[in-house]
Motif scaffolding. Structure first.
Motif, PDB file in Angstrom:
ATOM      1  N   ALA A 133       1.151  -1.387   0.066  1.00 49.36           N
ATOM      2  CA  ALA A 133       0.188  -0.329   0.158  1.00 49.36           C
ATOM      3  C   ALA A 133       1.138   1.514  -0.255  1.00 49.36           C
ATOM      4  CB  ALA A 133      -1.298  -0.031   1.302  1.00 49.36           C
ATOM      5  N   PHE A 134       1.218   2.188  -1.004  1.00 52.70           N
ATOM      6  CA  PHE A 134       1.947   2.663  -1.355  1.00 52.70           C
ATOM      7  C   PHE A 134       0.708   4.216  -1.164  1.00 52.70           C
ATOM      8  CE2 PHE A 134       3.950   0.175  -4.100  1.00 52.70           C
ATOM      9  CZ  PHE A 134       5.610   0.038  -3.456  1.00 52.70           C
ATOM     10  N   PHE A 135       1.762   5.577  -0.398  1.00 53.75           N
ATOM     11  CA  PHE A 135       0.976   6.410  -0.149  1.00 53.75           C
ATOM     12  C   PHE A 135       1.859   7.438  -1.794  1.00 53.75           C
ATOM     13  CE2 PHE A 135       1.927  10.834   0.803  1.00 53.75           C
ATOM     14  CZ  PHE A 135       0.696  11.756   1.316  1.00 53.75           C
ATOM     15  N   ALA A 136       1.017   7.702  -2.546  1.00 50.21           N
ATOM     16  CA  ALA A 136       1.135   7.621  -3.708  1.00 50.21           C
ATOM     17  C   ALA A 136      -0.062   9.074  -4.269  1.00 50.21           C
ATOM     18  CB  ALA A 136       0.981   6.897  -5.060  1.00 50.21           C
ATOM     19  N   PRO A 137       0.231   9.723  -3.913  1.00 52.73           N
ATOM     20  CA  PRO A 137      -0.422  11.664  -3.887  1.00 52.73           C
ATOM     21  C   PRO A 137       0.090  12.327  -5.604  1.00 52.73           C
ATOM     22  CG  PRO A 137       1.033  12.708  -2.777  1.00 52.73           C
ATOM     23  CD  PRO A 137       1.378  10.661  -2.793  1.00 52.73           C
ATOM     24  N   ASN A 175     -18.639   7.372  13.452  1.00 50.03           N
ATOM     25  CA  ASN A 175     -18.422   7.865  14.925  1.00 50.03           C
ATOM     26  C   ASN A 175     -17.530   7.964  15.339  1.00 50.03           C
ATOM     27  OD1 ASN A 175     -19.360   8.974  16.954  1.00 50.03           O
ATOM     28  ND2 ASN A 175     -20.444   7.312  18.144  1.00 50.03           N
ATOM     29  N   LEU A 176     -16.861   7.915  14.498  1.00 48.81           N
ATOM     30  CA  LEU A 176     -15.044   8.072  14.755  1.00 48.81           C
ATOM     31  C   LEU A 176     -14.448   9.509  15.977  1.00 48.81           C
ATOM     32  CD1 LEU A 176     -13.566   6.304  11.780  1.00 48.81           C
ATOM     33  CD2 LEU A 176     -14.793   5.217  13.834  1.00 48.81           C
ATOM     34  N   ASP A 177     -13.482   9.224  16.823  1.00 45.73           N
ATOM     35  CA  ASP A 177     -12.875  10.392  16.933  1.00 45.73           C
ATOM     36  C   ASP A 177     -11.439  10.854  16.768  1.00 45.73           C
ATOM     37  OD1 ASP A 177     -15.019  10.250  19.693  1.00 45.73           O
ATOM     38  OD2 ASP A 177     -14.560   8.001  19.548  1.00 45.73           O
ATOM     39  N   GLY A 178     -11.226   9.662  16.260  1.00 42.29           N
ATOM     40  CA  GLY A 178      -9.541  10.355  16.030  1.00 42.29           C
ATOM     41  C   GLY A 178      -9.029   9.527  14.703  1.00 42.29           C
ATOM     42  N   ILE A 179      -7.593  10.033  13.431  1.00 43.83           N
ATOM     43  CA  ILE A 179      -6.990   8.903  12.827  1.00 43.83           C
ATOM     44  C   ILE A 179      -5.747   8.580  13.490  1.00 43.83           C
ATOM     45  CG2 ILE A 179      -8.421  10.074  11.145  1.00 43.83           C
ATOM     46  CD1 ILE A 179      -6.181  12.230  10.304  1.00 43.83           C
ATOM     47  N   ASP A 180      -5.353   8.078  12.642  1.00 51.30           N
ATOM     48  CA  ASP A 180      -3.944   7.309  13.052  1.00 51.30           C
ATOM     49  C   ASP A 180      -3.422   6.999  11.660  1.00 51.30           C
ATOM     50  OD1 ASP A 180      -2.046   5.726  14.474  1.00 51.30           O
ATOM     51  OD2 ASP A 180      -2.214   4.439  13.076  1.00 51.30           O
ATOM     52  N   ILE A 181      -2.276   7.718  11.370  1.00 52.54           N
ATOM     53  CA  ILE A 181      -0.941   7.055  10.015  1.00 52.54           C
ATOM     54  C   ILE A 181      -0.159   6.551  10.212  1.00 52.54           C
ATOM     55  CG2 ILE A 181      -0.167   9.074   8.662  1.00 52.54           C
ATOM     56  CD1 ILE A 181      -2.909   9.798   9.351  1.00 52.54           C
ATOM     57  N   ASP A 182      -0.480   4.959   9.029  1.00 45.96           N
ATOM     58  CA  ASP A 182       0.529   4.175   9.068  1.00 45.96           C
ATOM     59  C   ASP A 182       1.184   3.998   8.061  1.00 45.96           C
ATOM     60  OD1 ASP A 182       1.942   2.151  10.546  1.00 45.96           O
ATOM     61  OD2 ASP A 182       0.136   0.718  10.009  1.00 45.96           O
ATOM     62  N   TYR A 183       0.692   4.938   7.482  1.00 46.42           N
ATOM     63  CA  TYR A 183       1.562   4.985   5.766  1.00 46.42           C
ATOM     64  C   TYR A 183       3.284   4.385   5.383  1.00 46.42           C
ATOM     65  CZ  TYR A 183      -2.016   6.677   2.930  1.00 46.42           C
ATOM     66  OH  TYR A 183      -2.991   7.496   2.324  1.00 46.42           O
ATOM     67  N   SER A 240       9.101  15.951   2.299  1.00 45.20           N
ATOM     68  CA  SER A 240       8.516  17.239   1.657  1.00 45.20           C
ATOM     69  C   SER A 240       6.809  16.715   1.910  1.00 45.20           C
ATOM     70  CB  SER A 240       9.259  17.782   1.203  1.00 45.20           C
ATOM     71  OG  SER A 240       7.908  18.898   1.045  1.00 45.20           O
ATOM     72  N   THR A 241       6.711  15.986   0.600  1.00 40.12           N
ATOM     73  CA  THR A 241       4.839  15.939   0.093  1.00 40.12           C
ATOM     74  C   THR A 241       4.167  15.318   0.899  1.00 40.12           C
ATOM     75  OG1 THR A 241       6.263  16.110  -1.936  1.00 40.12           O
ATOM     76  CG2 THR A 241       3.297  14.695  -1.759  1.00 40.12           C
ATOM     77  N   PHE A 242       4.609  14.368   1.944  1.00 40.66           N
ATOM     78  CA  PHE A 242       4.503  13.369   3.246  1.00 40.66           C
ATOM     79  C   PHE A 242       3.795  14.542   4.348  1.00 40.66           C
ATOM     80  CE2 PHE A 242       4.538  10.803   6.552  1.00 40.66           C
ATOM     81  CZ  PHE A 242       3.377   9.812   6.552  1.00 40.66           C
ATOM     82  N   ALA A 243       4.560  15.234   4.351  1.00 39.38           N
ATOM     83  CA  ALA A 243       4.711  15.835   5.640  1.00 39.38           C
ATOM     84  C   ALA A 243       3.221  17.102   5.124  1.00 39.38           C
ATOM     85  CB  ALA A 243       6.329  17.172   5.853  1.00 39.38           C
ATOM     86  N   GLU A 244       3.364  17.456   4.031  1.00 34.79           N
ATOM     87  CA  GLU A 244       2.554  18.052   3.448  1.00 34.79           C
ATOM     88  C   GLU A 244       0.822  18.026   3.756  1.00 34.79           C
ATOM     89  OE1 GLU A 244       2.593  22.160   3.617  1.00 34.79           O
ATOM     90  OE2 GLU A 244       4.786  21.462   4.064  1.00 34.79           O
ATOM     91  N   CYS A 245       1.065  16.722   2.484  1.00 35.96           N
ATOM     92  CA  CYS A 245      -0.550  15.945   2.835  1.00 35.96           C
ATOM     93  C   CYS A 245      -1.210  15.712   4.288  1.00 35.96           C
ATOM     94  CB  CYS A 245      -0.068  15.278   1.833  1.00 35.96           C
ATOM     95  SG  CYS A 245       0.002  15.356   0.029  1.00 35.96           S
ATOM     96  N   ILE A 246       0.069  15.273   5.140  1.00 32.01           N
ATOM     97  CA  ILE A 246      -0.267  14.574   6.357  1.00 32.01           C
ATOM     98  C   ILE A 246      -1.059  15.750   7.406  1.00 32.01           C
ATOM     99  CG2 ILE A 246      -0.028  12.637   8.589  1.00 32.01           C
ATOM    100  CD1 ILE A 246      -1.107  12.102   5.230  1.00 32.01           C
ATOM    101  N   GLN A 302      11.181   6.783   8.425  1.00 33.52           N
ATOM    102  CA  GLN A 302      11.821   7.840   9.398  1.00 33.52           C
ATOM    103  C   GLN A 302      11.418   9.178   9.059  1.00 33.52           C
ATOM    104  OE1 GLN A 302      10.914   7.212  12.713  1.00 33.52           O
ATOM    105  NE2 GLN A 302      12.626   6.227  13.617  1.00 33.52           N
ATOM    106  N   SER A 303      12.861   8.742   6.906  1.00 33.09           N
ATOM    107  CA  SER A 303      12.491   9.913   6.925  1.00 33.09           C
ATOM    108  C   SER A 303      11.394  10.824   6.484  1.00 33.09           C
ATOM    109  CB  SER A 303      13.574   9.967   5.333  1.00 33.09           C
ATOM    110  OG  SER A 303      12.308   9.690   4.401  1.00 33.09           O
ATOM    111  N   HIS A 304      10.266   9.941   6.303  1.00 35.32           N
ATOM    112  CA  HIS A 304       8.913  10.927   6.005  1.00 35.32           C
ATOM    113  C   HIS A 304       8.301  11.405   7.129  1.00 35.32           C
ATOM    114  CE1 HIS A 304       9.615   9.238   2.023  1.00 35.32           C
ATOM    115  NE2 HIS A 304       8.591   9.789   1.354  1.00 35.32           N
ATOM    116  N   TYR A 305       8.286  10.508   7.874  1.00 37.75           N
ATOM    117  CA  TYR A 305       7.450  11.362   9.595  1.00 37.75           C
ATOM    118  C   TYR A 305       8.386  11.915  10.168  1.00 37.75           C
ATOM    119  CZ  TYR A 305       3.894   6.952   9.046  1.00 37.75           C
ATOM    120  OH  TYR A 305       3.043   6.256   8.288  1.00 37.75           O
ATOM    121  N   LEU A 306       9.608  11.614  10.540  1.00 42.39           N
ATOM    122  CA  LEU A 306      10.478  13.281  10.820  1.00 42.39           C
ATOM    123  C   LEU A 306      10.192  14.284   9.670  1.00 42.39           C
ATOM    124  CD1 LEU A 306      13.212  10.954  11.815  1.00 42.39           C
ATOM    125  CD2 LEU A 306      11.736  12.120  13.624  1.00 42.39           C
ATOM    126  N   ALA A 307      10.543  14.442   8.853  1.00 44.40           N
ATOM    127  CA  ALA A 307       9.833  15.208   8.272  1.00 44.40           C
ATOM    128  C   ALA A 307       8.621  15.997   8.768  1.00 44.40           C
ATOM    129  CB  ALA A 307       9.973  15.718   6.608  1.00 44.40           C
TER     130      ALA A 307
END
Length: 299
Positions: free
Chosen positions: A116-120, A142-150, A158-164, A191-196
């Motif tokens: 499953a790719f993050f592919a905007p 009736n959800l309360d939150g989201i979790d990001i697990d790409y 940078s694109t991942f950071a801006e989108c999420i 880590q490079s994506h999530y740390l950005a």
């Protein structure tokens, strides 16, 4: 200028110590559910009334939901096993347990027979589509939150950071969600994506579900060391300790997991515990869910 600088420093220190205090006093327990079993029910999982309990539905993906899934540029569909995890079941469990909240995890490792790719297509179109599709899903279930697990990417950090980041900000601003989390693990690309993302939008991310079970089998001292390393990487964040209930790596409850948690708790940096996953825990009678919540409730 000097007054402004001092005010800024004080604000940063307040946020830092507030975050540490939250982590030290956290009784947060989270568990992923729905990725592997068609028969798993929310009511199967024991819930201790003395903890804050988050179910995390795994997964929603911005892929078409058919025989040959393909990226859909932010148009999210349900990919969790929803036979017993529908709107009615969610409403019922929340009505019966005031300490329960439910989130949905976005992405995951695989879809169909592939990754499953993050592919905007673009930041603007992905954010627009994701806000629209997820807002509808959140309201319906009736959800309360989201979790990001790409975990796989056809984009730069940078694109991942801006989108999420923009997605989380928009959903919080509209009141659609009250919290957001991320689920990175110790891989260079991940880590490079999530740390950005954390560097620019960490202030709108409430929890870090770091996948410590993605390490090879480790000792208590190694777990504590890795935890502190990630607490430094995601400075100011509420970092949760984690294990996988059905096998794999990391540190198991029977091998010293709670010993490590006690040490982290004593240092005021344990932000809670999460487990992957309820589907696998059915074979164990949810033994680890009970012991994890008992640990948090008594801490």
């Amino acid at each position: 200028m000097e007054s402004c600088f001092c005010s800024t420093v004080l604000a940063i220190l307040f946020v830092y110590f507030f975050s540490i205090s939250n982590a030290a006093n956290s009784k947060l327990f989270r568990e992923y559910i729905g990725a592997e079993s068609e028969s798993i029910k929310l009511t199967d999982v024991p819930i201790n009334s003395k903890v804050e309990f988050h179910f995390i539905l795994a997964f929603a993906m911005d892929y078409t939901n058919g025989n040959s899934p393909s990226p859909s540029n932010g148009k999210f569909n349900i990919f969790w096993e929803f036979n017993h995890l529908g709107p009615g079941e969610i409403a019922s469990i929340k009505h019966g347990h005031s300490n329960v909240k439910v989130a949905v995890s976005l992405g995951g490792d695989t879809v169909g027979d592939g990754k499953a790719f993050f592919a905007p297509n673009s930041i603007d179109s992905w954010v627009k589509n994701s806000v629209s599709s997820l807002t509808n899903m959140i309201k319906e279930y009736n959800l309360d939150g989201i979790d990001i697990d790409y975990e796989h990417f056809h984009s730069d950090p940078s694109t991942f950071a801006e989108c999420i980041g923009q997605l989380i900000m928009s959903l919080k601003k509209s009141g659609a969600i009250s919290f957001a989390s991320i689920a990175p693990f110790d891989d260079e690309e991940v880590q490079s994506h999530y740390l950005a993302l954390w560097k620019k939008y960490g202030h709108v991310i409430d929890y870090v579900n770091f996948q410590f079970y993605a390490y090879d089998k480790i000792s208590v001292s190694q777990f504590v060391s890795y935890f502190k390393k990630q607490a430094s990487n995601y400075a100011g964040g509420q970092i949760l300790a984690s294990f996988i209930s059905g096998g794999g790596g990391g540190l198991k409850p029977d091998d010293g997991f709670f010993e490590a948690c006690s040490e982290l708790k004593g240092e005021g940096i344990l932000g809670g515990i999460f487990i992957w996953c309820a589907d696998e825990s059915t074979k164990l009678g949810f033994e680890y869910e009970k012991s994890s919540q008992d640990f948090l409730a008594s801490a």
